[in-house]
Design an enzyme around this catalytic site. Structure first.
Site, PDB file in Angstrom:
ATOM      1  N   GLU A 177       0.831  -1.220   0.000  1.00 49.09           N
ATOM      2  CA  GLU A 177       0.000   0.000   0.000  1.00 49.09           C
ATOM      3  C   GLU A 177       0.855   1.256   0.000  1.00 49.09           C
ATOM      4  O   GLU A 177       0.674   2.165   0.817  1.00 49.09           O
ATOM      5  CB  GLU A 177      -0.956  -0.001   1.189  1.00 49.09           C
ATOM      6  CG  GLU A 177      -2.031  -1.076   1.086  1.00 49.09           C
ATOM      7  CD  GLU A 177      -3.120  -0.960   2.156  1.00 49.09           C
ATOM      8  OE1 GLU A 177      -2.890  -0.316   3.198  1.00 49.09           O
ATOM      9  OE2 GLU A 177      -4.213  -1.508   1.931  1.00 49.09           O
ATOM     10  N   GLU A 374      -5.850  -8.279  -0.883  1.00 50.59           N
ATOM     11  CA  GLU A 374      -6.566  -7.951   0.357  1.00 50.59           C
ATOM     12  C   GLU A 374      -7.985  -7.536   0.008  1.00 50.59           C
ATOM     13  O   GLU A 374      -8.198  -6.793  -0.960  1.00 50.59           O
ATOM     14  CB  GLU A 374      -5.927  -6.775   1.118  1.00 50.59           C
ATOM     15  CG  GLU A 374      -4.604  -7.071   1.759  1.00 50.59           C
ATOM     16  CD  GLU A 374      -4.074  -5.907   2.600  1.00 50.59           C
ATOM     17  OE1 GLU A 374      -4.885  -5.130   3.144  1.00 50.59           O
ATOM     18  OE2 GLU A 374      -2.848  -5.790   2.696  1.00 50.59           O
TER      19      GLU A 374
HETATM   20  P1  P53 Z   1      -7.092  -2.518   9.468  1.00 51.49           P
HETATM   21  C1  P53 Z   1      -6.089   1.944   5.670  1.00 51.49           C
HETATM   22  C2  P53 Z   1      -6.960   1.868   4.606  1.00 51.49           C
HETATM   23  C3  P53 Z   1      -7.011   0.715   3.849  1.00 51.49           C
HETATM   24  C4  P53 Z   1      -6.197  -0.362   4.153  1.00 51.49           C
HETATM   25  O1  P53 Z   1      -6.832  -2.553   7.900  1.00 51.49           O
HETATM   26  C5  P53 Z   1      -5.315  -0.270   5.197  1.00 51.49           C
HETATM   27  C6  P53 Z   1      -5.264   0.872   5.960  1.00 51.49           C
HETATM   28  C7  P53 Z   1      -4.345   0.961   7.133  1.00 51.49           C
HETATM   29  O2  P53 Z   1      -5.055   0.629   8.285  1.00 51.49           O
HETATM   30  O3  P53 Z   1      -4.442  -1.250   5.502  1.00 51.49           O
HETATM   31  C8  P53 Z   1      -4.465  -2.515   4.913  1.00 51.49           C
HETATM   32  O4  P53 Z   1      -6.201  -3.542  10.060  1.00 51.49           O
HETATM   33  C9  P53 Z   1      -3.148  -3.138   5.261  1.00 51.49           C
HETATM   34  C10 P53 Z   1      -3.244  -4.207   6.305  1.00 51.49           C
HETATM   35  C11 P53 Z   1      -4.409  -3.924   7.216  1.00 51.49           C
HETATM   36  C12 P53 Z   1      -5.698  -4.011   6.391  1.00 51.49           C
HETATM   37  O5  P53 Z   1      -5.650  -3.117   5.310  1.00 51.49           O
HETATM   38  O6  P53 Z   1      -6.740  -1.144   9.896  1.00 51.49           O
HETATM   39  O7  P53 Z   1      -2.391  -3.569   4.167  1.00 51.49           O
HETATM   40  O8  P53 Z   1      -2.008  -4.286   6.963  1.00 51.49           O
HETATM   41  O9  P53 Z   1      -4.483  -4.744   8.326  1.00 51.49           O
HETATM   42  C13 P53 Z   1      -6.944  -3.736   7.190  1.00 51.49           C
HETATM   43  O10 P53 Z   1      -8.536  -2.843   9.643  1.00 51.49           O
END
Ligand code: P53
Length: 476
Positions: A177, A374
Protein backbone atom coordinates in the site's frame (compact mmCIF):
# COMPACT_ATOMS: atom_id res chain seq x y z
CA UNK A 1 -17.88 -16.22 -23.51
CA UNK A 2 -16.22 -17.68 -20.42
CA UNK A 3 -18.46 -17.75 -17.41
CA UNK A 4 -15.98 -19.20 -14.95
CA UNK A 5 -12.81 -18.15 -13.23
CA UNK A 6 -9.57 -19.62 -14.64
CA UNK A 7 -8.78 -23.15 -13.39
CA UNK A 8 -5.44 -22.04 -11.90
CA UNK A 9 -7.00 -19.12 -10.01
CA UNK A 10 -5.28 -18.48 -6.68
CA UNK A 11 -7.52 -18.67 -3.59
CA UNK A 12 -6.21 -18.15 -0.10
CA UNK A 13 -5.71 -15.36 2.40
CA UNK A 14 -3.31 -12.55 3.28
CA UNK A 15 -1.51 -11.38 6.41
CA UNK A 16 1.54 -9.35 7.38
CA UNK A 17 4.31 -10.55 9.68
CA UNK A 18 3.99 -7.82 12.30
CA UNK A 19 0.24 -8.32 12.68
CA UNK A 20 0.38 -11.97 13.67
CA UNK A 21 3.83 -13.40 14.32
CA UNK A 22 4.53 -11.88 17.74
CA UNK A 23 7.91 -13.13 19.07
CA UNK A 24 9.07 -9.54 18.66
CA UNK A 25 12.45 -10.14 20.27
CA UNK A 26 13.07 -13.76 19.41
CA UNK A 27 15.97 -15.21 17.43
CA UNK A 28 17.66 -11.86 17.02
CA UNK A 29 14.71 -9.83 15.70
CA UNK A 30 15.13 -6.05 15.92
CA UNK A 31 12.51 -3.43 16.83
CA UNK A 32 10.26 -2.37 13.95
CA UNK A 33 7.99 0.64 13.49
CA UNK A 34 5.05 -1.63 14.39
CA UNK A 35 6.69 -2.36 17.76
CA UNK A 36 6.38 1.26 18.91
CA UNK A 37 2.67 1.69 18.17
CA UNK A 38 0.13 1.38 20.98
CA UNK A 39 -3.48 0.22 20.74
CA UNK A 40 -6.18 2.66 19.55
CA UNK A 41 -9.86 2.29 18.72
CA UNK A 42 -12.53 3.17 16.14
CA UNK A 43 -12.26 6.86 17.05
CA UNK A 44 -8.82 6.84 18.60
CA UNK A 45 -5.56 6.81 16.64
CA UNK A 46 -2.68 4.62 17.76
CA UNK A 47 0.12 6.49 19.52
CA UNK A 48 3.61 6.30 18.07
CA UNK A 49 5.97 6.33 21.05
CA UNK A 50 9.68 7.22 21.14
CA UNK A 51 10.96 3.68 21.28
CA UNK A 52 9.36 1.02 23.45
CA UNK A 53 8.09 2.70 26.62
CA UNK A 54 7.67 0.53 29.75
CA UNK A 55 4.07 0.29 30.93
CA UNK A 56 2.57 0.87 27.45
CA UNK A 57 0.71 -1.96 25.70
CA UNK A 58 1.99 -2.81 22.21
CA UNK A 59 -0.29 -5.39 20.58
CA UNK A 60 2.15 -6.32 17.81
CA UNK A 61 4.75 -7.59 20.28
CA UNK A 62 2.89 -10.85 20.75
CA UNK A 63 0.43 -10.75 17.81
CA UNK A 64 -1.40 -14.07 17.77
CA UNK A 65 1.82 -16.01 18.31
CA UNK A 66 1.89 -17.27 14.72
CA UNK A 67 5.67 -17.55 15.10
CA UNK A 68 5.17 -20.60 17.29
CA UNK A 69 1.79 -21.80 16.02
CA UNK A 70 2.10 -21.54 12.26
CA UNK A 71 1.90 -25.30 11.70
CA UNK A 72 -1.47 -25.50 13.44
CA UNK A 73 -2.69 -22.43 11.50
CA UNK A 74 -1.48 -23.71 8.13
CA UNK A 75 -3.32 -26.97 8.79
CA UNK A 76 -6.52 -24.91 9.10
CA UNK A 77 -5.74 -23.00 5.88
CA UNK A 78 -5.26 -26.31 4.15
CA UNK A 79 -8.57 -27.56 5.53
CA UNK A 80 -10.23 -24.56 3.82
CA UNK A 81 -8.52 -25.54 0.58
CA UNK A 82 -6.09 -22.61 0.23
CA UNK A 83 -3.72 -22.98 -2.71
CA UNK A 84 -1.88 -19.74 -1.82
CA UNK A 85 -1.12 -17.58 1.19
CA UNK A 86 0.29 -14.07 1.35
CA UNK A 87 2.55 -12.98 4.16
CA UNK A 88 5.45 -10.58 4.55
CA UNK A 89 9.02 -11.12 5.63
CA UNK A 90 9.69 -9.07 8.77
CA UNK A 91 12.66 -6.95 7.70
CA UNK A 92 13.86 -6.86 11.34
CA UNK A 93 14.22 -10.64 11.47
CA UNK A 94 16.62 -10.51 8.52
CA UNK A 95 18.38 -7.19 9.20
CA UNK A 96 17.50 -6.32 12.82
CA UNK A 97 18.65 -2.70 12.57
CA UNK A 98 18.33 -2.41 8.80
CA UNK A 99 21.85 -1.14 8.16
CA UNK A 100 23.90 -4.31 8.79
CA UNK A 101 25.84 -5.83 5.92
CA UNK A 102 25.24 -9.45 6.98
CA UNK A 103 21.79 -10.97 7.49
CA UNK A 104 20.58 -12.77 10.62
CA UNK A 105 20.59 -16.50 9.83
CA UNK A 106 17.98 -17.38 12.46
CA UNK A 107 15.50 -15.02 10.79
CA UNK A 108 16.18 -16.46 7.33
CA UNK A 109 15.73 -19.96 8.72
CA UNK A 110 12.30 -19.11 10.15
CA UNK A 111 10.97 -18.17 6.69
CA UNK A 112 12.58 -21.23 5.11
CA UNK A 113 10.64 -23.37 7.58
CA UNK A 114 7.43 -21.38 7.10
CA UNK A 115 7.58 -21.55 3.29
CA UNK A 116 8.46 -25.26 3.41
CA UNK A 117 5.47 -25.94 5.63
CA UNK A 118 3.19 -24.07 3.20
CA UNK A 119 4.60 -25.85 0.14
CA UNK A 120 4.32 -29.22 1.84
CA UNK A 121 0.60 -28.48 2.24
CA UNK A 122 0.16 -27.46 -1.40
CA UNK A 123 -0.01 -23.75 -0.54
CA UNK A 124 2.01 -21.30 -2.63
CA UNK A 125 3.59 -18.46 -0.64
CA UNK A 126 3.00 -14.92 -1.94
CA UNK A 127 5.43 -12.52 -0.30
CA UNK A 128 5.47 -8.81 0.50
CA UNK A 129 8.93 -7.43 1.25
CA UNK A 130 7.97 -4.29 3.14
CA UNK A 131 4.64 -4.28 4.94
CA UNK A 132 4.59 -1.51 7.61
CA UNK A 133 7.53 -3.05 9.50
CA UNK A 134 10.62 -0.98 8.75
CA UNK A 135 13.45 -1.37 11.27
CA UNK A 136 12.92 1.37 13.88
CA UNK A 137 16.66 2.06 13.89
CA UNK A 138 16.29 3.39 10.34
CA UNK A 139 13.81 5.95 11.68
CA UNK A 140 15.94 7.22 14.55
CA UNK A 141 19.31 7.13 12.74
CA UNK A 142 18.35 8.07 9.19
CA UNK A 143 14.92 9.73 9.30
CA UNK A 144 13.24 6.89 7.43
CA UNK A 145 12.82 6.82 3.66
CA UNK A 146 13.37 10.57 3.23
CA UNK A 147 17.02 9.50 3.33
CA UNK A 148 18.43 8.02 0.11
CA UNK A 149 20.57 5.64 2.17
CA UNK A 150 17.43 3.57 2.69
CA UNK A 151 17.39 2.62 -0.99
CA UNK A 152 20.62 0.71 -0.45
CA UNK A 153 19.33 -0.94 2.75
CA UNK A 154 16.07 -2.04 1.16
CA UNK A 155 17.81 -3.36 -1.94
CA UNK A 156 20.19 -5.39 0.22
CA UNK A 157 17.25 -6.84 2.17
CA UNK A 158 15.33 -7.63 -1.03
CA UNK A 159 18.38 -9.23 -2.67
CA UNK A 160 18.97 -11.44 0.39
CA UNK A 161 15.35 -12.62 0.27
CA UNK A 162 15.32 -13.23 -3.50
CA UNK A 163 18.56 -15.23 -3.29
CA UNK A 164 17.41 -17.30 -0.35
CA UNK A 165 13.85 -18.07 -1.44
CA UNK A 166 14.25 -17.99 -5.24
CA UNK A 167 13.07 -21.58 -5.60
CA UNK A 168 10.24 -21.33 -3.08
CA UNK A 169 8.51 -18.06 -3.88
CA UNK A 170 7.28 -16.99 -7.29
CA UNK A 171 4.99 -14.02 -6.47
CA UNK A 172 6.56 -11.03 -4.72
CA UNK A 173 5.48 -7.48 -3.91
CA UNK A 174 7.85 -4.66 -2.94
CA UNK A 175 6.02 -2.04 -0.77
CA UNK A 176 2.60 -2.68 0.75
CA UNK A 177 0.00 0.00 0.00
CA UNK A 178 2.73 2.43 -1.01
CA UNK A 179 0.06 5.04 -1.78
CA UNK A 180 -1.41 5.26 1.77
CA UNK A 181 1.02 8.08 2.44
CA UNK A 182 -0.81 10.25 -0.08
CA UNK A 183 -2.62 11.03 3.18
CA UNK A 184 0.36 12.87 4.64
CA UNK A 185 -1.80 14.95 6.99
CA UNK A 186 -2.14 12.11 9.49
CA UNK A 187 0.91 10.67 11.24
CA UNK A 188 -0.02 7.01 10.66
CA UNK A 189 0.57 6.38 6.96
CA UNK A 190 3.87 8.30 6.56
CA UNK A 191 5.21 6.42 9.60
CA UNK A 192 4.04 2.95 8.62
CA UNK A 193 4.86 3.35 4.92
CA UNK A 194 8.15 5.21 5.20
CA UNK A 195 9.27 5.60 8.80
CA UNK A 196 8.62 9.35 8.68
CA UNK A 197 8.21 11.29 11.91
CA UNK A 198 7.34 14.89 11.31
CA UNK A 199 8.45 17.91 13.34
CA UNK A 200 6.34 21.05 13.63
CA UNK A 201 7.09 23.28 10.65
CA UNK A 202 8.07 20.39 8.34
CA UNK A 203 6.75 20.50 4.79
CA UNK A 204 4.96 17.19 5.25
CA UNK A 205 3.93 16.90 1.65
CA UNK A 206 7.38 17.54 0.16
CA UNK A 207 8.99 15.05 2.55
CA UNK A 208 6.38 12.42 1.64
CA UNK A 209 7.09 12.83 -2.09
CA UNK A 210 10.82 12.47 -1.43
CA UNK A 211 10.32 9.30 0.64
CA UNK A 212 7.95 7.83 -1.93
CA UNK A 213 10.43 8.60 -4.72
CA UNK A 214 13.18 6.79 -2.84
CA UNK A 215 10.86 3.80 -2.39
CA UNK A 216 9.90 3.76 -6.04
CA UNK A 217 13.58 3.71 -7.01
CA UNK A 218 14.31 1.01 -4.41
CA UNK A 219 11.39 -1.03 -5.75
CA UNK A 220 12.57 -0.70 -9.36
CA UNK A 221 16.10 -1.76 -8.43
CA UNK A 222 14.69 -4.76 -6.58
CA UNK A 223 12.55 -5.76 -9.57
CA UNK A 224 15.63 -5.82 -11.82
CA UNK A 225 17.68 -7.79 -9.31
CA UNK A 226 14.87 -10.30 -8.69
CA UNK A 227 14.48 -10.92 -12.42
CA UNK A 228 18.23 -11.44 -12.77
CA UNK A 229 18.19 -13.97 -9.91
CA UNK A 230 15.22 -15.88 -11.27
CA UNK A 231 13.54 -14.69 -14.47
CA UNK A 232 10.35 -16.61 -13.68
CA UNK A 233 9.70 -14.53 -10.55
CA UNK A 234 6.66 -12.28 -10.78
CA UNK A 235 7.36 -9.06 -8.92
CA UNK A 236 4.52 -6.65 -8.37
CA UNK A 237 3.69 -3.39 -6.68
CA UNK A 238 0.94 -3.14 -4.06
CA UNK A 239 -1.62 -0.38 -4.16
CA UNK A 240 -4.45 0.42 -1.72
CA UNK A 241 -7.31 0.75 -4.18
CA UNK A 242 -10.30 2.78 -3.08
CA UNK A 243 -11.96 4.45 -6.05
CA UNK A 244 -12.87 8.10 -5.53
CA UNK A 245 -16.25 8.97 -7.05
CA UNK A 246 -17.59 12.41 -7.91
CA UNK A 247 -20.38 13.47 -5.56
CA UNK A 248 -22.53 14.53 -8.53
CA UNK A 249 -22.62 15.02 -12.31
CA UNK A 250 -21.42 18.56 -11.77
CA UNK A 251 -18.24 18.76 -13.88
CA UNK A 252 -16.50 20.40 -10.93
CA UNK A 253 -17.06 17.25 -8.86
CA UNK A 254 -16.04 15.03 -11.75
CA UNK A 255 -12.81 16.91 -12.31
CA UNK A 256 -12.01 16.93 -8.60
CA UNK A 257 -12.52 13.16 -8.42
CA UNK A 258 -10.17 12.76 -11.38
CA UNK A 259 -7.50 14.91 -9.71
CA UNK A 260 -7.88 13.01 -6.45
CA UNK A 261 -7.47 9.69 -8.30
CA UNK A 262 -4.34 10.97 -10.05
CA UNK A 263 -2.80 11.98 -6.73
CA UNK A 264 -3.58 8.68 -5.05
CA UNK A 265 -2.51 6.46 -7.92
CA UNK A 266 0.52 8.19 -9.48
CA UNK A 267 2.53 5.66 -7.44
CA UNK A 268 1.16 2.92 -9.68
CA UNK A 269 1.96 4.99 -12.78
CA UNK A 270 5.63 5.10 -11.76
CA UNK A 271 5.70 1.40 -10.86
CA UNK A 272 4.07 0.37 -14.13
CA UNK A 273 5.24 2.95 -16.67
CA UNK A 274 8.60 3.83 -15.11
CA UNK A 275 8.07 7.59 -15.05
CA UNK A 276 6.05 10.35 -13.44
CA UNK A 277 2.82 11.55 -15.05
CA UNK A 278 2.94 15.11 -16.40
CA UNK A 279 0.07 16.20 -14.18
CA UNK A 280 2.09 15.44 -11.03
CA UNK A 281 5.19 17.22 -12.37
CA UNK A 282 3.05 20.30 -13.04
CA UNK A 283 1.56 20.08 -9.56
CA UNK A 284 5.05 19.95 -8.01
CA UNK A 285 6.00 23.01 -10.07
CA UNK A 286 2.96 24.98 -8.81
CA UNK A 287 3.65 24.00 -5.22
CA UNK A 288 7.41 24.50 -5.35
CA UNK A 289 8.02 20.82 -4.51
CA UNK A 290 11.43 19.71 -5.78
CA UNK A 291 12.28 16.16 -4.74
CA UNK A 292 15.88 15.14 -5.21
CA UNK A 293 15.88 12.86 -8.20
CA UNK A 294 19.31 11.75 -9.31
CA UNK A 295 20.46 11.52 -12.93
CA UNK A 296 20.31 7.72 -12.98
CA UNK A 297 16.93 7.41 -11.24
CA UNK A 298 14.97 7.83 -14.46
CA UNK A 299 16.70 4.85 -16.05
CA UNK A 300 16.31 2.71 -12.93
CA UNK A 301 12.57 3.40 -12.87
CA UNK A 302 12.29 2.54 -16.57
CA UNK A 303 14.23 -0.71 -16.20
CA UNK A 304 12.38 -1.94 -13.12
CA UNK A 305 8.71 -1.83 -14.03
CA UNK A 306 6.48 -4.35 -12.30
CA UNK A 307 5.00 -7.57 -13.64
CA UNK A 308 1.59 -7.17 -12.04
CA UNK A 309 -0.42 -4.92 -9.74
CA UNK A 310 -1.31 -6.26 -6.31
CA UNK A 311 -4.17 -4.39 -4.74
CA UNK A 312 -6.18 -4.17 -1.57
CA UNK A 313 -9.83 -3.24 -1.81
CA UNK A 314 -12.05 -2.45 1.18
CA UNK A 315 -14.18 0.57 0.31
CA UNK A 316 -14.80 3.50 -2.01
CA UNK A 317 -14.81 7.25 -1.36
CA UNK A 318 -16.46 10.34 -2.84
CA UNK A 319 -15.49 13.99 -3.19
CA UNK A 320 -17.52 17.17 -3.63
CA UNK A 321 -15.97 20.37 -4.91
CA UNK A 322 -16.07 23.20 -2.39
CA UNK A 323 -16.19 26.44 -4.41
CA UNK A 324 -13.85 28.05 -1.90
CA UNK A 325 -11.18 25.40 -2.47
CA UNK A 326 -9.00 24.61 -5.46
CA UNK A 327 -8.50 21.37 -7.37
CA UNK A 328 -5.08 21.12 -5.70
CA UNK A 329 -6.66 21.05 -2.26
CA UNK A 330 -6.83 17.31 -1.86
CA UNK A 331 -6.07 16.62 1.77
CA UNK A 332 -9.43 15.00 2.52
CA UNK A 333 -11.22 18.31 3.11
CA UNK A 334 -13.54 17.72 0.17
CA UNK A 335 -14.32 14.09 1.00
CA UNK A 336 -18.01 13.39 1.58
CA UNK A 337 -20.12 10.50 2.75
CA UNK A 338 -21.75 8.37 0.06
CA UNK A 339 -25.47 8.17 0.86
CA UNK A 340 -25.95 5.09 -1.33
CA UNK A 341 -23.66 2.99 0.84
CA UNK A 342 -23.65 1.56 4.35
CA UNK A 343 -20.46 1.49 6.40
CA UNK A 344 -18.73 -0.88 8.83
CA UNK A 345 -18.48 -0.08 12.55
CA UNK A 346 -15.17 1.59 11.68
CA UNK A 347 -16.81 3.81 9.06
CA UNK A 348 -15.49 1.92 6.01
CA UNK A 349 -18.10 2.20 3.27
CA UNK A 350 -19.24 -1.14 1.85
CA UNK A 351 -19.25 -1.06 -1.95
CA UNK A 352 -18.98 -4.38 -3.82
CA UNK A 353 -19.56 -2.76 -7.23
CA UNK A 354 -16.66 -0.49 -6.43
CA UNK A 355 -14.44 -3.55 -6.68
CA UNK A 356 -15.59 -4.26 -10.24
CA UNK A 357 -15.13 -0.57 -11.04
CA UNK A 358 -11.64 -0.62 -9.50
CA UNK A 359 -10.53 -3.71 -11.43
CA UNK A 360 -11.75 -2.14 -14.67
CA UNK A 361 -10.15 1.22 -13.91
CA UNK A 362 -6.78 -0.39 -13.23
CA UNK A 363 -7.03 -2.54 -16.35
CA UNK A 364 -7.96 0.42 -18.56
CA UNK A 365 -5.07 2.47 -17.21
CA UNK A 366 -2.31 -0.12 -16.88
CA UNK A 367 -3.11 -3.26 -18.94
CA UNK A 368 -1.29 -5.44 -16.41
CA UNK A 369 -2.41 -8.59 -14.63
CA UNK A 370 -4.11 -7.74 -11.34
CA UNK A 371 -3.99 -9.63 -8.07
CA UNK A 372 -6.46 -8.93 -5.25
CA UNK A 373 -4.19 -9.44 -2.26
CA UNK A 374 -6.57 -7.95 0.36
CA UNK A 375 -10.31 -7.58 0.74
CA UNK A 376 -12.45 -8.13 3.79
CA UNK A 377 -14.78 -6.96 6.50
CA UNK A 378 -13.50 -5.89 9.91
CA UNK A 379 -16.26 -6.58 12.42
CA UNK A 380 -17.04 -7.45 16.04
CA UNK A 381 -17.75 -11.18 16.46
CA UNK A 382 -19.85 -12.79 19.15
CA UNK A 383 -18.93 -16.21 20.49
CA UNK A 384 -22.10 -18.18 21.33
CA UNK A 385 -22.40 -20.28 24.48
CA UNK A 386 -21.66 -23.40 22.40
CA UNK A 387 -18.53 -21.77 20.97
CA UNK A 388 -19.96 -21.12 17.49
CA UNK A 389 -19.55 -17.79 15.70
CA UNK A 390 -22.31 -16.86 13.27
CA UNK A 391 -20.61 -14.22 11.11
CA UNK A 392 -23.20 -13.91 8.35
CA UNK A 393 -22.27 -10.20 7.91
CA UNK A 394 -18.77 -11.27 6.87
CA UNK A 395 -20.07 -13.93 4.50
CA UNK A 396 -22.44 -11.38 2.94
CA UNK A 397 -19.63 -8.88 2.43
CA UNK A 398 -17.29 -11.42 0.85
CA UNK A 399 -19.98 -13.04 -1.29
CA UNK A 400 -21.00 -9.68 -2.76
CA UNK A 401 -17.38 -8.79 -3.53
CA UNK A 402 -16.59 -12.15 -5.10
CA UNK A 403 -19.68 -11.81 -7.30
CA UNK A 404 -18.45 -8.47 -8.60
CA UNK A 405 -14.91 -9.80 -9.00
CA UNK A 406 -16.27 -12.63 -11.14
CA UNK A 407 -18.17 -10.20 -13.35
CA UNK A 408 -14.97 -8.21 -13.84
CA UNK A 409 -13.27 -11.38 -15.09
CA UNK A 410 -16.05 -13.10 -17.03
CA UNK A 411 -17.88 -10.07 -18.48
CA UNK A 412 -15.15 -7.41 -18.61
CA UNK A 413 -12.14 -9.59 -19.38
CA UNK A 414 -9.98 -8.43 -16.49
CA UNK A 415 -6.78 -10.50 -16.17
CA UNK A 416 -6.88 -11.56 -12.51
CA UNK A 417 -4.35 -13.82 -10.81
CA UNK A 418 -6.21 -14.53 -7.59
CA UNK A 419 -8.16 -13.49 -4.55
CA UNK A 420 -6.52 -13.42 -1.12
CA UNK A 421 -8.89 -11.94 1.48
CA UNK A 422 -7.32 -10.10 4.39
CA UNK A 423 -6.77 -11.76 7.76
CA UNK A 424 -8.10 -15.31 7.21
CA UNK A 425 -7.21 -15.72 10.87
CA UNK A 426 -7.99 -12.89 13.33
CA UNK A 427 -4.96 -10.67 13.83
CA UNK A 428 -3.91 -7.25 15.10
CA UNK A 429 -5.50 -4.40 13.15
CA UNK A 430 -2.94 -2.22 11.39
CA UNK A 431 -5.00 0.95 11.66
CA UNK A 432 -6.16 0.66 15.27
CA UNK A 433 -4.08 -2.07 16.90
CA UNK A 434 -7.28 -3.76 18.07
CA UNK A 435 -7.89 -7.51 18.10
CA UNK A 436 -11.65 -6.96 18.11
CA UNK A 437 -11.65 -5.56 14.58
CA UNK A 438 -11.78 -9.08 13.21
CA UNK A 439 -11.47 -10.29 9.61
CA UNK A 440 -10.91 -14.01 10.16
CA UNK A 441 -12.54 -17.23 9.08
CA UNK A 442 -10.65 -18.52 12.12
CA UNK A 443 -11.39 -16.91 15.48
CA UNK A 444 -8.52 -16.22 17.88
CA UNK A 445 -9.30 -15.94 21.57
CA UNK A 446 -7.54 -12.68 22.41
CA UNK A 447 -8.92 -9.22 23.18
CA UNK A 448 -7.86 -5.60 22.78
CA UNK A 449 -6.00 -5.66 26.10
CA UNK A 450 -4.07 -8.78 25.12
CA UNK A 451 -6.04 -11.20 27.31
CA UNK A 452 -7.13 -14.63 26.06
CA UNK A 453 -6.04 -18.22 25.55
CA UNK A 454 -5.03 -17.73 21.87
CA UNK A 455 -7.15 -20.80 21.05
CA UNK A 456 -8.27 -21.00 17.40
CA UNK A 457 -11.81 -21.90 16.31
CA UNK A 458 -13.76 -22.08 13.07
CA UNK A 459 -16.40 -19.40 12.36
CA UNK A 460 -19.38 -20.03 10.05
CA UNK A 461 -17.42 -18.20 7.34
CA UNK A 462 -14.74 -20.92 7.55
CA UNK A 463 -17.13 -23.55 6.17
CA UNK A 464 -18.58 -21.09 3.66
CA UNK A 465 -15.17 -20.09 2.24
CA UNK A 466 -14.16 -23.74 2.03
CA UNK A 467 -16.98 -24.52 -0.41
CA UNK A 468 -16.32 -21.30 -2.34
CA UNK A 469 -12.77 -22.47 -2.99
CA UNK A 470 -13.79 -26.07 -3.69
CA UNK A 471 -16.19 -24.83 -6.39
CA UNK A 472 -13.70 -22.27 -7.80
CA UNK A 473 -16.10 -19.50 -6.83
CA UNK A 474 -19.29 -21.09 -8.18
CA UNK A 475 -21.02 -21.88 -4.85
CA UNK A 476 -21.39 -18.55 -3.15
P1 P53 B 1 -7.09 -2.52 9.47
C1 P53 B 1 -6.09 1.94 5.67
C2 P53 B 1 -6.96 1.87 4.61
C3 P53 B 1 -7.01 0.72 3.85
C4 P53 B 1 -6.20 -0.36 4.15
O1 P53 B 1 -6.83 -2.55 7.90
C5 P53 B 1 -5.31 -0.27 5.20
C6 P53 B 1 -5.26 0.87 5.96
C7 P53 B 1 -4.34 0.96 7.13
O2 P53 B 1 -5.05 0.63 8.28
O3 P53 B 1 -4.44 -1.25 5.50
C8 P53 B 1 -4.46 -2.51 4.91
O4 P53 B 1 -6.20 -3.54 10.06
C9 P53 B 1 -3.15 -3.14 5.26
C10 P53 B 1 -3.24 -4.21 6.31
C11 P53 B 1 -4.41 -3.92 7.22
C12 P53 B 1 -5.70 -4.01 6.39
O5 P53 B 1 -5.65 -3.12 5.31
O6 P53 B 1 -6.74 -1.14 9.90
O7 P53 B 1 -2.39 -3.57 4.17
O8 P53 B 1 -2.01 -4.29 6.96
O9 P53 B 1 -4.48 -4.74 8.33
C13 P53 B 1 -6.94 -3.74 7.19
O10 P53 B 1 -8.54 -2.84 9.64
Amino acid sequence: MTTELPKDFLWGGAVAAHQLEGAWQEDGKGVSVADVMTVGGPEKARTITDGVVPGEYYPNHDGIDFYHRYKEDIALFKEMGFNSFRTSIAWTRIYPNGDETQPNEAGLKFYDDLFDELLKNGIEPVVTLSHFELPYHLVTEYGGFRNRKLIEFFVRFATTCFERYKNKVKYWMTFNEINNQANFVDDFAPFTNSGLRYQPGDDREAIMYQAAHNELVASAEAVQIGHAINPTMQIGCMIAMGPIYPYSMNPEDVLLAQKAMEHNYYFADVHVHGDYPATLLKYWERKGITPEISAEDGQILKNGTVDYIGLSYYMSHAVKKDPARSFDDLDLKQVVKNNYLKASDWGWQIDPRGLRYALNWLTDRYRKPLFIVENGFGAYDKVEANGQIHDSYRINYLRAHIEQMKLAVTEDGVDLIGYLPWGPIDLVSAGTGEMDKRYGFIYVDKDNQGEGTLARSRKDSFFWYKQVIASNGENL
